[in-house]
Motif scaffolding. Sequence first.
Motif, PDB file in Angstrom:
ATOM      1  N   ASP A   2       0.846  -1.184   0.000  1.00  0.00           N
ATOM      2  CA  ASP A   2       0.000   0.000   0.000  1.00  0.00           C
ATOM      3  C   ASP A   2       0.888   1.243   0.000  1.00  0.00           C
ATOM      4  O   ASP A   2       2.130   1.146   0.066  1.00  0.00           O
ATOM      5  CB  ASP A   2      -0.981  -0.005   1.178  1.00  0.00           C
ATOM      6  N   ALA A   3       0.270   2.424  -0.062  1.00  0.00           N
ATOM      7  CA  ALA A   3       1.041   3.664  -0.194  1.00  0.00           C
ATOM      8  C   ALA A   3       1.985   3.906   0.983  1.00  0.00           C
ATOM      9  O   ALA A   3       3.155   4.263   0.767  1.00  0.00           O
ATOM     10  CB  ALA A   3       0.087   4.844  -0.389  1.00  0.00           C
ATOM     11  N   LYS A  50       3.861  11.275  -3.366  1.00  0.00           N
ATOM     12  CA  LYS A  50       3.099  11.183  -4.620  1.00  0.00           C
ATOM     13  C   LYS A  50       3.516   9.969  -5.431  1.00  0.00           C
ATOM     14  O   LYS A  50       2.676   9.288  -6.021  1.00  0.00           O
ATOM     15  CB  LYS A  50       3.279  12.460  -5.448  1.00  0.00           C
ATOM     16  N   ALA A  57       1.838   7.037  -3.925  1.00  0.00           N
ATOM     17  CA  ALA A  57       0.405   7.041  -4.193  1.00  0.00           C
ATOM     18  C   ALA A  57       0.093   6.572  -5.609  1.00  0.00           C
ATOM     19  O   ALA A  57      -0.843   5.792  -5.838  1.00  0.00           O
ATOM     20  CB  ALA A  57      -0.155   8.448  -3.975  1.00  0.00           C
ATOM     21  N   ILE A  58       0.900   7.021  -6.579  1.00  0.00           N
ATOM     22  CA  ILE A  58       0.685   6.620  -7.978  1.00  0.00           C
ATOM     23  C   ILE A  58       0.821   5.114  -8.132  1.00  0.00           C
ATOM     24  O   ILE A  58      -0.039   4.439  -8.714  1.00  0.00           O
ATOM     25  CB  ILE A  58       1.687   7.347  -8.893  1.00  0.00           C
ATOM     26  N   SER A 107       0.855   2.693  -5.775  1.00  0.00           N
ATOM     27  CA  SER A 107      -0.058   1.887  -4.960  1.00  0.00           C
ATOM     28  C   SER A 107      -1.400   1.722  -5.654  1.00  0.00           C
ATOM     29  O   SER A 107      -2.055   0.680  -5.532  1.00  0.00           O
ATOM     30  CB  SER A 107      -0.256   2.525  -3.580  1.00  0.00           C
ATOM     31  N   GLN A 108      -1.827   2.715  -6.422  1.00  0.00           N
ATOM     32  CA  GLN A 108      -3.083   2.629  -7.146  1.00  0.00           C
ATOM     33  C   GLN A 108      -2.982   1.758  -8.390  1.00  0.00           C
ATOM     34  O   GLN A 108      -3.979   1.208  -8.851  1.00  0.00           O
ATOM     35  CB  GLN A 108      -3.554   4.032  -7.541  1.00  0.00           C
ATOM     36  N   GLU A 109      -1.768   1.623  -8.919  1.00  0.00           N
ATOM     37  CA  GLU A 109      -1.592   0.864 -10.163  1.00  0.00           C
ATOM     38  C   GLU A 109      -1.204  -0.584  -9.905  1.00  0.00           C
ATOM     39  O   GLU A 109      -1.922  -1.507 -10.297  1.00  0.00           O
ATOM     40  CB  GLU A 109      -0.539   1.550 -11.038  1.00  0.00           C
ATOM     41  N   THR A 110      -0.048  -0.801  -9.281  1.00  0.00           N
ATOM     42  CA  THR A 110       0.465  -2.169  -9.143  1.00  0.00           C
ATOM     43  C   THR A 110       0.846  -2.548  -7.722  1.00  0.00           C
ATOM     44  O   THR A 110       0.914  -3.738  -7.408  1.00  0.00           O
ATOM     45  CB  THR A 110       1.718  -2.360 -10.028  1.00  0.00           C
ATOM     46  N   GLY A 111       1.154  -1.578  -6.877  1.00  0.00           N
ATOM     47  CA  GLY A 111       1.651  -1.903  -5.539  1.00  0.00           C
ATOM     48  C   GLY A 111       3.028  -2.521  -5.549  1.00  0.00           C
ATOM     49  O   GLY A 111       3.446  -3.171  -4.588  1.00  0.00           O
ATOM     50  N   THR A 158       6.237  10.124 -14.992  1.00  0.00           N
ATOM     51  CA  THR A 158       5.026   9.290 -15.005  1.00  0.00           C
ATOM     52  C   THR A 158       4.519   9.110 -16.436  1.00  0.00           C
ATOM     53  O   THR A 158       4.107   8.004 -16.818  1.00  0.00           O
ATOM     54  CB  THR A 158       3.940   9.929 -14.129  1.00  0.00           C
TER      55      THR A 158
END
Length: 411
Positions: free
Chosen positions: A194-195, A222, A225-226, A228-232, A265
């Motif tokens: 997680d983030a 940031k 956060a990016i 963790s939302q995509e692949t972790g 990114t």
Amino acid sequence: MIFKTRQPFRDEYTPDEIVAHDETISELVNIFQEYIDGFQAPSLLIYGDYGTGKRTVVQHFLSIFENEIDRDIEILTVNCNKDTSLYQIFVELASRICEEDYPSGTHQDKLEKAILRRMDDPSTVWYIILENLEKFNECKIPFEEIQQSISTYGANRTECGVIGISNESALVESISMDVLQRPDMNILETTPYDAPQLQEILKLHADEAFRENALADAVIPKCAAIISQETGSARDALQLLELAGYVAYRNNKSRVTLAHLDTATKSRDALNTYYTFKQDLTPKEQLICVIIAVHNKMDEKPISTDELYDKYDRECQSFNLDNISKRRVQQLIANLREKGVVRTQEHNIGRAGGTWSSHEVTIPPHEIFQPAVATTGRFVRYLRNNNISVDPLAIPNPEVNIQTFVSDSWS
């Protein structure tokens, strides 16, 4: 200067301390406590997605385990990307620990006996670590055979465990129940971060990699956060952070900002394509992929299977590749679809015309040409023969030169 060293971003790097793995470490403590209590050295299959810390946590824990027992631990790591058969594994192990040379063609029984004879050492616990275990044919996962070899040729004082590391969870289903039900066999899964966990990992590596005050405060949160939302994936997070550092470096800045992270990114797709082409595609798949990309760029439309087959047939010998059947070409196209670099459209124009397929790359063609040019000069010639200039290919975005980024020439 932005970086002190880029080493913390390398796959082989293992930090002196480990973070974000309290639960996994706790499970490993329970597993290895049985050995401390007098049972045999445990074996383990640890699996999970890329970048979830499997290799790192195993290496770190074995060093902790060594401090808890009155014996040395010797680790023999075999990369199943390279050694893809049981025989090749035994050849590699023999070359690593046996004093005598065993040439290619030595009978496997002789190799096994020599390896286990060398492991007959009461002061040492041996661990064979099989990385990238998913590269084995599912029906030939070598756990059972290696454990049988240890049982057959090991002496009373021989202590050897096997640890398999796999990036695919489906591998568990292919292992024999006889292996899974052994009292010394254990299975452990790692999960995406997680983030907050990614922030811990990024900070640990950044403190080693970057110079003091080289990162704006908001960059690591940031970045975490990016991803963790995509692949972790810690690997993806570290790659993005390094890429942001490169963007700042290319702009002659001494501090990495959110603007640099945003540029990085946007460049991740091109970078992922580069690694996929270079590391995951076979030479035949690479050629087919480039043929499709060249056709897409020059004709501005997909290429039919028949035309693709004809072009591969004409070009393969100049790449030192064998001619293959049209059916095999279709199988390779399916592999490229699975890896996300090609998409296929089916066409049906009625009884008179029948059905046919056409293919195109899923990303801009220049993102295929960049790793192709870096792979072999044959692709340079092929692109030039098709009136595609190779000189500006690596810099579609002047801030992110992917080919330069993956090299060691810029930092």
